[in-house]
Structures are given as C-alpha cells and as structure tokens.
Design a protein around this motif. Structure first.
Motif, PDB file in Angstrom:
ATOM      1  N   ASN A 268       0.896  -1.056  -0.182  1.00  0.00           N
ATOM      2  CA  ASN A 268       0.050   0.157  -0.057  1.00  0.00           C
ATOM      3  C   ASN A 268       1.011   1.408  -0.138  1.00  0.00           C
ATOM      4  O   ASN A 268       0.816   2.010   0.788  1.00  0.00           O
ATOM      5  CB  ASN A 268      -0.731   0.013   1.307  1.00  0.00           C
ATOM      6  CG  ASN A 268      -2.011   1.177   0.991  1.00  0.00           C
ATOM      7  OD1 ASN A 268      -2.396   1.490   0.038  1.00  0.00           O
ATOM      8  ND2 ASN A 268      -2.411   1.535   2.060  1.00  0.00           N
TER       9      ASN A 268
ATOM     10  N   ASP B  82       2.492   4.349  -1.970  1.00  0.00           N
ATOM     11  CA  ASP B  82       2.487   5.283  -3.310  1.00  0.00           C
ATOM     12  C   ASP B  82       3.803   5.533  -3.827  1.00  0.00           C
ATOM     13  O   ASP B  82       4.447   6.617  -3.452  1.00  0.00           O
ATOM     14  CB  ASP B  82       1.818   6.720  -3.195  1.00  0.00           C
ATOM     15  CG  ASP B  82       1.312   7.332  -4.232  1.00  0.00           C
ATOM     16  OD1 ASP B  82       2.246   7.194  -5.329  1.00  0.00           O
ATOM     17  OD2 ASP B  82       0.692   8.089  -4.179  1.00  0.00           O
ATOM     18  N   TRP B  83       4.183   4.538  -4.624  1.00  0.00           N
ATOM     19  CA  TRP B  83       5.952   4.714  -5.026  1.00  0.00           C
ATOM     20  C   TRP B  83       6.242   6.334  -5.621  1.00  0.00           C
ATOM     21  O   TRP B  83       7.426   6.601  -5.292  1.00  0.00           O
ATOM     22  CB  TRP B  83       6.054   3.708  -6.296  1.00  0.00           C
ATOM     23  CG  TRP B  83       6.170   2.487  -5.398  1.00  0.00           C
ATOM     24  CD1 TRP B  83       5.032   1.349  -5.332  1.00  0.00           C
ATOM     25  CD2 TRP B  83       7.100   1.801  -4.528  1.00  0.00           C
ATOM     26  NE1 TRP B  83       5.389   0.315  -4.638  1.00  0.00           N
ATOM     27  CE2 TRP B  83       6.697   0.544  -4.076  1.00  0.00           C
ATOM     28  CE3 TRP B  83       8.537   2.183  -4.267  1.00  0.00           C
ATOM     29  CZ2 TRP B  83       7.329  -0.257  -3.475  1.00  0.00           C
ATOM     30  CZ3 TRP B  83       9.118   1.262  -3.400  1.00  0.00           C
ATOM     31  CH2 TRP B  83       8.826  -0.011  -3.010  1.00  0.00           C
ATOM     32  N   GLU B  84       5.379   6.740  -6.370  1.00  0.00           N
ATOM     33  CA  GLU B  84       5.813   8.043  -6.944  1.00  0.00           C
ATOM     34  C   GLU B  84       5.811   9.023  -6.071  1.00  0.00           C
ATOM     35  O   GLU B  84       6.609   9.920  -5.953  1.00  0.00           O
ATOM     36  CB  GLU B  84       4.978   8.376  -8.404  1.00  0.00           C
ATOM     37  CG  GLU B  84       5.160   7.370  -9.298  1.00  0.00           C
ATOM     38  CD  GLU B  84       6.610   7.376  -9.818  1.00  0.00           C
ATOM     39  OE1 GLU B  84       7.318   8.297  -9.871  1.00  0.00           O
ATOM     40  OE2 GLU B  84       6.949   6.069 -10.040  1.00  0.00           O
ATOM     41  N   ASP B  85       4.604   9.152  -5.032  1.00  0.00           N
ATOM     42  CA  ASP B  85       4.669  10.315  -3.847  1.00  0.00           C
ATOM     43  C   ASP B  85       5.659  10.011  -3.088  1.00  0.00           C
ATOM     44  O   ASP B  85       6.212  10.783  -2.513  1.00  0.00           O
ATOM     45  CB  ASP B  85       3.413  10.028  -3.443  1.00  0.00           C
ATOM     46  CG  ASP B  85       2.893  11.287  -2.547  1.00  0.00           C
ATOM     47  OD1 ASP B  85       3.376  12.353  -2.838  1.00  0.00           O
ATOM     48  OD2 ASP B  85       2.346  11.121  -1.587  1.00  0.00           O
ATOM     49  N   GLU B  86       6.122   8.925  -2.824  1.00  0.00           N
ATOM     50  CA  GLU B  86       7.346   8.575  -1.894  1.00  0.00           C
ATOM     51  C   GLU B  86       8.662   8.293  -2.162  1.00  0.00           C
ATOM     52  O   GLU B  86       9.703   7.750  -1.612  1.00  0.00           O
ATOM     53  CB  GLU B  86       6.814   7.370  -0.884  1.00  0.00           C
ATOM     54  CG  GLU B  86       5.633   7.709  -0.224  1.00  0.00           C
ATOM     55  CD  GLU B  86       5.035   6.713   0.980  1.00  0.00           C
ATOM     56  OE1 GLU B  86       6.043   6.042   1.518  1.00  0.00           O
ATOM     57  OE2 GLU B  86       3.985   6.491   1.224  1.00  0.00           O
TER      58      GLU B  86
END
Length: 103
Positions: A43, A45-49
């Motif tokens: 869960n 958010d790879w781009e956000d984090e």
C-alpha cells in the motif's frame, strides 16, 4: 496487486521439525492437511514517496538495508509491506495463520 497460490498435492503430508521434535498440527476437527494461501501486497504510493526510497547519488536506484543498490523499478515490483497466510481444510474451514501490516 498480485496474488500467488501455493498448495500441496492432495494426500501428501508434511511433518515440520520444531525444536528437534516432529510435530504435526491437527485442528479441532482432526484435520491435518491444509491448503496454504500466501498473499503479499503493498500500500505504497511509489511515485509520491520516491524521494524517501531513492538513493542520494542516483535517483534511479534504491539502497537496501544491507547496503546493496538496485534499480528503483526492481524494488517497486518486488517490495511488499503486508503479508497474509490462510490455511484451509478439505472441509473448507479457513483460518488466518498470520495477517500483518509490516510497515
């Protein structure tokens, strides 16, 4: 999110060695053969984090806890932060063996 199923062949029995003794788990109904479903997911958010995972010298790499550096896309596809194992008897009774959020 991907789900992978693993199950033993029908009629097989696996004995586990724990602390030097062979122990076979038997449930309340006397069942000792189970289908195990192992699920892992994430869960995140790879781009956000991405900045929190990216290597300081190369944003296309991720530095793992053991110091190895791998491509960001490899980490994104292989990582998980939740696991669940469910054991189901031949009678269809399902039991959660473990269900954990690892993050």
């Amino acid at each position: 999110m991907a789900t992978t199923r693993y199950s033993a062949r029908a009629g097989t029995r696996t004995d586990c060695t724990l602390a030097g003794a062979n122990q076979v788990y038997v449930d309340a109904d006397g069942e000792d053969t189970f289908e195990l479903v192992i699920w892992v997911g994430y869960n995140i958010d790879w781009e956000d984090e991405r900045q929190s995972f990216a290597d300081a010298d190369n944003p296309d790499l991720v530095t793992l806890i053991d110091g190895r550096r791998i491509p960001f896309e490899v980490a994104r596809h292989a990582a998980f932060d939740a696991i669940s194992i469910i054991a189901t008897t031949a009678r269809g009774r399902a039991t959660d063996v473990v269900s954990e959020d690892l993050a």
